[in-house]
Design a protein around this motif. Structure first.
Motif, PDB file in Angstrom:
ATOM      1  N   THR A 300     -19.181  11.407 -12.401  1.00  0.00           N
ATOM      2  CA  THR A 300     -19.218  12.168 -13.516  1.00  0.00           C
ATOM      3  C   THR A 300     -20.562  11.933 -14.286  1.00  0.00           C
ATOM      4  OG1 THR A 300     -16.869  12.480 -15.098  1.00  0.00           O
ATOM      5  CG2 THR A 300     -17.835  10.181 -14.216  1.00  0.00           C
ATOM      6  N   THR A 347      -9.003  15.458  -9.834  1.00  0.00           N
ATOM      7  CA  THR A 347      -7.806  15.337  -9.810  1.00  0.00           C
ATOM      8  C   THR A 347      -7.133  15.870  -8.230  1.00  0.00           C
ATOM      9  OG1 THR A 347      -7.753  16.228 -12.356  1.00  0.00           O
ATOM     10  CG2 THR A 347      -6.277  17.001 -10.654  1.00  0.00           C
ATOM     11  N   GLY A 423      -6.667  18.265 -17.921  1.00  0.00           N
ATOM     12  CA  GLY A 423      -8.431  18.348 -18.185  1.00  0.00           C
ATOM     13  C   GLY A 423      -8.773  18.663 -19.080  1.00  0.00           C
ATOM     14  N   GLU A 424      -8.304  18.914 -20.091  1.00  0.00           N
ATOM     15  CA  GLU A 424      -8.869  19.170 -21.304  1.00  0.00           C
ATOM     16  C   GLU A 424      -7.348  19.328 -21.923  1.00  0.00           C
ATOM     17  OE1 GLU A 424     -10.093  23.479 -22.307  1.00  0.00           O
ATOM     18  OE2 GLU A 424      -9.123  24.022 -20.452  1.00  0.00           O
ATOM     19  N   PRO A 425      -7.447  19.362 -23.929  1.00  0.00           N
ATOM     20  CA  PRO A 425      -6.158  19.525 -24.582  1.00  0.00           C
ATOM     21  C   PRO A 425      -5.655  21.201 -24.408  1.00  0.00           C
ATOM     22  CG  PRO A 425      -8.103  18.282 -25.660  1.00  0.00           C
ATOM     23  CD  PRO A 425      -9.197  19.235 -24.441  1.00  0.00           C
ATOM     24  N   ASP A 447       1.940  17.049 -19.664  1.00  0.00           N
ATOM     25  CA  ASP A 447       0.559  17.432 -20.045  1.00  0.00           C
ATOM     26  C   ASP A 447      -0.157  16.116 -19.972  1.00  0.00           C
ATOM     27  OD1 ASP A 447      -2.108  17.191 -21.600  1.00  0.00           O
ATOM     28  OD2 ASP A 447      -1.275  17.994 -23.422  1.00  0.00           O
ATOM     29  N   THR A 448      -0.842  16.368 -18.785  1.00  0.00           N
ATOM     30  CA  THR A 448      -1.656  14.637 -17.982  1.00  0.00           C
ATOM     31  C   THR A 448      -2.569  14.411 -18.654  1.00  0.00           C
ATOM     32  OG1 THR A 448      -2.080  15.462 -16.390  1.00  0.00           O
ATOM     33  CG2 THR A 448       0.144  15.075 -15.961  1.00  0.00           C
ATOM     34  N   TRP A 450      -6.202  11.550 -18.662  1.00  0.00           N
ATOM     35  CA  TRP A 450      -6.655  10.785 -17.757  1.00  0.00           C
ATOM     36  C   TRP A 450      -8.535  10.852 -17.222  1.00  0.00           C
ATOM     37  CZ3 TRP A 450      -7.385  11.808 -12.047  1.00  0.00           C
ATOM     38  CH2 TRP A 450      -6.425  12.269 -11.612  1.00  0.00           C
ATOM     39  N   THR A 452     -11.448  10.485 -14.498  1.00  0.00           N
ATOM     40  CA  THR A 452     -12.462   9.920 -13.014  1.00  0.00           C
ATOM     41  C   THR A 452     -12.334   8.800 -13.689  1.00  0.00           C
ATOM     42  OG1 THR A 452     -14.039  12.468 -13.697  1.00  0.00           O
ATOM     43  CG2 THR A 452     -14.362  10.351 -12.356  1.00  0.00           C
ATOM     44  N   GLU A 453     -12.565   7.736 -14.377  1.00  0.00           N
ATOM     45  CA  GLU A 453     -12.624   6.506 -14.504  1.00  0.00           C
ATOM     46  C   GLU A 453     -11.100   6.257 -14.132  1.00  0.00           C
ATOM     47  OE1 GLU A 453     -13.927   8.925 -16.621  1.00  0.00           O
ATOM     48  OE2 GLU A 453     -15.764   8.383 -17.031  1.00  0.00           O
ATOM     49  N   ASP A 536     -12.879   8.965 -25.619  1.00  0.00           N
ATOM     50  CA  ASP A 536     -12.057  10.928 -26.250  1.00  0.00           C
ATOM     51  C   ASP A 536     -11.334   9.995 -27.808  1.00  0.00           C
ATOM     52  OD1 ASP A 536     -12.332  12.990 -24.727  1.00  0.00           O
ATOM     53  OD2 ASP A 536     -11.035  10.790 -22.812  1.00  0.00           O
ATOM     54  N   ILE A 548      -4.548  14.294 -28.132  1.00  0.00           N
ATOM     55  CA  ILE A 548      -5.854  14.204 -27.587  1.00  0.00           C
ATOM     56  C   ILE A 548      -6.656  15.644 -28.723  1.00  0.00           C
ATOM     57  CG2 ILE A 548      -7.652  13.670 -26.146  1.00  0.00           C
ATOM     58  CD1 ILE A 548      -5.873  11.929 -25.504  1.00  0.00           C
ATOM     59  N   ARG A 551     -13.557  14.788 -26.767  1.00  0.00           N
ATOM     60  CA  ARG A 551     -14.738  13.855 -26.529  1.00  0.00           C
ATOM     61  C   ARG A 551     -15.536  13.325 -27.923  1.00  0.00           C
ATOM     62  NH1 ARG A 551     -13.960  10.961 -22.005  1.00  0.00           N
ATOM     63  NH2 ARG A 551     -16.135  10.531 -22.896  1.00  0.00           N
ATOM     64  N   LEU A 562     -16.514  18.088 -16.855  1.00  0.00           N
ATOM     65  CA  LEU A 562     -16.954  17.628 -17.756  1.00  0.00           C
ATOM     66  C   LEU A 562     -18.069  17.446 -17.493  1.00  0.00           C
ATOM     67  CD1 LEU A 562     -15.683  13.871 -19.587  1.00  0.00           C
ATOM     68  CD2 LEU A 562     -15.377  15.809 -19.793  1.00  0.00           C
TER      69      LEU A 562
HETATM   70  C1  WTA Z   1     -10.091  15.266 -21.038  1.00  0.00           C
HETATM   71  C2  WTA Z   1     -10.396  14.493 -15.909  1.00  0.00           C
HETATM   72  C3  WTA Z   1      -6.569  16.358 -23.296  1.00  0.00           C
HETATM   73  C4  WTA Z   1     -10.666  14.673 -21.667  1.00  0.00           C
HETATM   74  C5  WTA Z   1      -8.641  13.900 -14.620  1.00  0.00           C
HETATM   75  C6  WTA Z   1     -11.220  13.292 -20.781  1.00  0.00           C
HETATM   76  C7  WTA Z   1      -8.171  15.525 -21.332  1.00  0.00           C
HETATM   77  C8  WTA Z   1     -12.129  14.418 -19.602  1.00  0.00           C
HETATM   78  C9  WTA Z   1      -6.699  15.328 -20.928  1.00  0.00           C
HETATM   79  C10 WTA Z   1     -11.807  13.549 -18.380  1.00  0.00           C
HETATM   80  C11 WTA Z   1      -5.557  16.621 -21.210  1.00  0.00           C
HETATM   81  C12 WTA Z   1      -8.553  15.480 -19.410  1.00  0.00           C
HETATM   82  N1  WTA Z   1      -5.654  16.237 -22.928  1.00  0.00           N
HETATM   83  N2  WTA Z   1      -8.039  15.721 -22.152  1.00  0.00           N
HETATM   84  N3  WTA Z   1      -3.900  16.271 -20.977  1.00  0.00           N
HETATM   85  N4  WTA Z   1      -6.942  15.802 -19.333  1.00  0.00           N
HETATM   86  N5  WTA Z   1      -8.928  15.474 -20.445  1.00  0.00           N
HETATM   87  O1  WTA Z   1     -13.015  12.957 -15.254  1.00  0.00           O
HETATM   88  O2  WTA Z   1     -11.639  14.606 -22.560  1.00  0.00           O
HETATM   89  O3  WTA Z   1     -13.013  15.303 -15.338  1.00  0.00           O
HETATM   90  O4  WTA Z   1     -11.669  12.566 -21.017  1.00  0.00           O
HETATM   91  O5  WTA Z   1     -10.693  13.618 -15.403  1.00  0.00           O
HETATM   92  O6  WTA Z   1     -11.172  15.666 -19.660  1.00  0.00           O
HETATM   93  O7  WTA Z   1     -12.336  14.202 -17.471  1.00  0.00           O
HETATM   94  P1  WTA Z   1     -12.350  13.731 -15.736  1.00  0.00           P
END
Ligand code: WTA
Length: 686
Positions: A300, A347, A423-425, A447-448, A450, A452-453, A536, A548, A551, A562
């Motif tokens: 990541t 994911t 993935g994002e807000p 609206d999940t 989470w 990679t970590e 975040d 959320i 970042r 990201l």
């Molecule tokens: C953002 C993806 C808001 C956040 C699973 C996080 C989100 C980063 C959401 C992780 C959500 C992921 N609402 N923001 N439902 N889901 N993010 O590692 O900034 O590719 O820290 O994992 O995506 O991205 P990553």
């Protein structure tokens, strides 16, 4: 994003028909279980761990950890001493113990309509065993790292599970990454073998993946890291549209007839997957591993510009992905589940491969694009397979929304029960469209939130239980204890805004950065000792719901991916004409955020359209097409503090043409700002 007012302040409740049959039917049940899960996490997860097969039960300390850097090394151990195998648990357990061998594991839907396959749990197990034997034959042993660079095909899942079966650690590199990125990841994780494919199509475009893999391996060799083994799946095949699905009746996806396309070949290294598989036995004793042995590495972006190899271990990841999948999608055995993510991202690892298979679910595995051959493809696939649970990204929703309601309404979607995003807000407008048009107001949206970590969902609604607010990831999942801190690291109570952190480990939290434990400690535990820091920002409202806000570090989120500003900057400055570069995020209607780059040139160099194109190409080749800048602005100089730090806050405002720059007292040379506004006007011809 917290809406100020209006319809999006509404709260949405699941239909009682859905709630009454849900695993968690109401908020009270959630609250009771949640309290148990955080007061006594050991007992809570012990109960769930019993559902899995253990060669030796975890009898020692169930959880041991240190989250506080001031007290010594950071470590997290769940079920250490317990002996298991995740591949056995997601395949053999379903086939042998639950007698579900004939159940479909995957409906594979190819890029072109009319190309599809069905794979049962029996077939998946047989192919994984064969592949595991092939890998053993090639000398891969427990703990060895294997790189996987493949399109969205069943063989990708087979390759991951084959690694897991023999205790090897997979490192999947998204097939959209460049040869440079693949090379860096192979070297960083010391991979001894690469599994790839000849190529694949995205829409009408053919990607010659093997050629990219070859370039990566050549670069590895130049950097004194020769990889001597490469297994290649033959995937480019004849996809003439026909009235019937080409392969639907075929015996196995791995036996499909391929068109003989020219594939670059190095006989000293390369081996065809199908040739190796043909002779391999379909019986393979799993390697029994400790729950705390490494399962995989997934890279990541990191704020230093060098990607981090996030390491996940076997036991905790297994129980957490299985449990979140079951509760967050309220999984039932007759569901058809579809997650549109690529397996090259977390994911796909957690919610295409491990979570669904651990539950013996039937999933759709889709190779193609959301709007190819037309903008109703997703809805057509939902009807074709009668998908009941659908999980996608806000960027895809915004893209599909652009085409209006008609392409959605062309298909019935009556099978849909639950929708998800990640993935994002998600902006409330997109949330409401997804809810009203796609789900016809009967499907709760999960609206999940989470990372990679985190390995799995950490903040999320449970569809039968949690009242929904558009744009909020709502409440923590079982075992997860969030807190909001201010700049001084004090926990804020009630309605608040600040840094989102977690106070105690859940089973699938990452264990380390591969080969660099100090970087793991520094990135996630140094800023606020005693907490895991997500990076975040977050708000909590009066009802205790979490929102959320995005970042708070030098990371940006393009279409849910990201990227670190440093990573893109270093790709730009590698160009011979560039002296310095600064990258900031800029709002984008579909991607959420896009890249806006400022570049300063070396003496005697001139900015031109050609240079701009060269720079775009450079970023694509060094990182990935995802990182392609939308804007490249010539910067005679960059705004810096007196100590020489680039003031990105000021650049973000210039990129948005916002004249109110806030406090600029630390700016070394205020004239730079005017120059940048002028060059911005020139760029946009205004
Ligand atoms: C953002 C993806 C808001 C956040 C699973 C996080 C989100 C980063 C959401 C992780 C959500 C992921 N609402 N923001 N439902 N889901 N993010 O590692 O900034 O590719 O820290 O994992 O995506 O991205 P990553």
């Amino acid at each position: 994003m917290i809406p100020e007012s209006g319809a999006s302040q509404q709260v949405f409740i699941a239909p009682s028909e859905l709630s009454s049959k849900a695993h968690i039917p109401n908020l009270e049940t959630y609250k009771e279980l949640y309290a148990k899960s955080v007061e006594n996490p050991e007992e809570f997860w012990k109960g769930l761990a019993k559902e899995f097969y253990w060669e030796k039960q975890p009898t020692g300390q169930f959880l041991d950890y240190n989250f506080d850097v001031t007290k010594g090394k950071i470590y997290i151990e769940w079920m250490k001493g317990g002996i298991t195998n995740i591949c056995y648990n997601v395949l053999d357990r379903n086939v042998k113990e639950k007698k579900l061998g004939d159940k479909i594991a995957f409906y594979w839907e190819g890029n072109k309509p009319g190309t599809s396959l069905k794979v049962t749990y029996n077939e998946l197990l047989q192919n994984v065993c064969k592949c595991a034997n092939v890998l053993r034959e090639q000398g891969v042993k427990k703990g060895d790292r294997v790189s996987i660079y493949m399109p969205m095909i069943v063989e990708l899942v087979v390759a991951m599970l084959a690694c897991a079966r023999i205790g090897a650690v997979h490192s999947v590199v998204f097939a959209g990454f460049s040869a440079d990125s693949l090379c860096d990841r192979i070297i960083d994780s010391h991979c001894s073998l690469l599994i790839t494919a000849d190529g694949f199509c995205r829409g009408d475009k053919q990607i010659n993946l093997k050629q990219l893999a070859d370039e990566a391996l050549n670069k590895c060799k130049e950097k004194n890291f020769p990889v001597t083994k490469c297994i290649v799946v033959k995937h480019l095949w004849k996809t003439e549209p026909s009235s019937n699905d080409v392969c639907a009746e075929g015996p196995s996806p791995l036996k499909r007839i391929c068109q003989n396309l020219q594939t670059p070949w190095n006989a000293a290294i390369d081996m065809w997957w199908h040739e190796l598989m043909e002779d391999a036995s379909d019986q393979c004793e799993p390697e029994w591993c400790d729950a705390e042995d490494d399962l995989f590495i997934l890279y990541t972006s990191g704020s230093t510009g060098k990607p981090k190899g996030v390491v996940h271990s076997i036991g905790g990841y297994m129980i957490f992905t299985a449990t979140t999948f079951k509760y967050v999608f309220d999984y039932h055995p007759d569901d058809v589940y579809w997650c549109t993510a690529d397996i090259g991202w977390i994911t796909g690892h957690s919610y295409i491969t491990y979570g669904p298979l651990a539950n013996a679910a039937t999933s759709v595995l889709f190779e193609g694009l959301p709007i190819y051959p037309d903008e109703s493809r997703m809805w057509q696939i939902i009807d074709k397979y009668k998908v009941s649970k659908f999980y996608t990204a806000p960027t895809a929703i915004r893209l599909l929304m652009k085409y209006g309601d008609e392409p959605v309404k062309r298909h019935s979607r009556k099978s849909l029960k639950i929708l998800g995003t990640v993935g994002e807000p998600i902006n409330p407008e997109a949330w409401l469209w997804y809810y009203r048009v796609v789900g016809e107001e009967r499907c709760p949206i999960v609206d999940t939130f989470w990372q990679t970590e985190t390995g799995g969902h950490v903040m999320t609604p449970l569809p039968g239980a949690t009242p929904l607010k558009p744009g909020s990831a709502t409440l923590p999942f079982f075992g997860v204890v969030p807190s909001i801190l201010n700049e001084s690291g004090e926990e804020l109570e009630g309605e608040a805004e600040g840094y989102l952190v977690f106070k105690q480990p859940w089973p699938s939290i990452m264990r380390s950065v591969y080969g660099n434990h100090p970087r793991f400690e520094k990135t996630y535990f140094r800023k606020f000792p005693g907490y895991y820091v997500t990076g975040d920002g977050c708000k909590r409202d009066k009802d205790g719901y979490y929102w959320i806000t995005g970042r708070v570090d030098d990371m940006l989120n393009v279409s849910g991916h990201l990227l670190s500003t440093a990573e893109v900057e270093s790709a730009l400055v590698e160009h011979r004409a560039v002296a310095e570069a600064a990258v900031v995020s800029h709002p984008h209607a579909v991607k959420g955020e896009c890249l806006y780059c400022f570049v300063t040139l070396k003496e005697g160099r001139k900015f031109s359209k050609t240079l701009e194109e060269e720079l775009r190409k450079q970023v694509r080749e060094k990182i990935s097409p995802i990182a392609t800048p939308d804007f490249i602005q010539y910067a005679p100089a960059l705004p810096k503090t007196r100590s020489g730090k680039i003031m990105r806050r000021v650049l973000r405002k210039i990129a948005r043409n916002e004249k109110d720059l806030g406090d600029t007292s630390t700016l070394a040379d205020p004239a730079v700002v005017d120059q940048l506004f002028t060059s911005r006007c020139q760029m946009f011809n205004v």
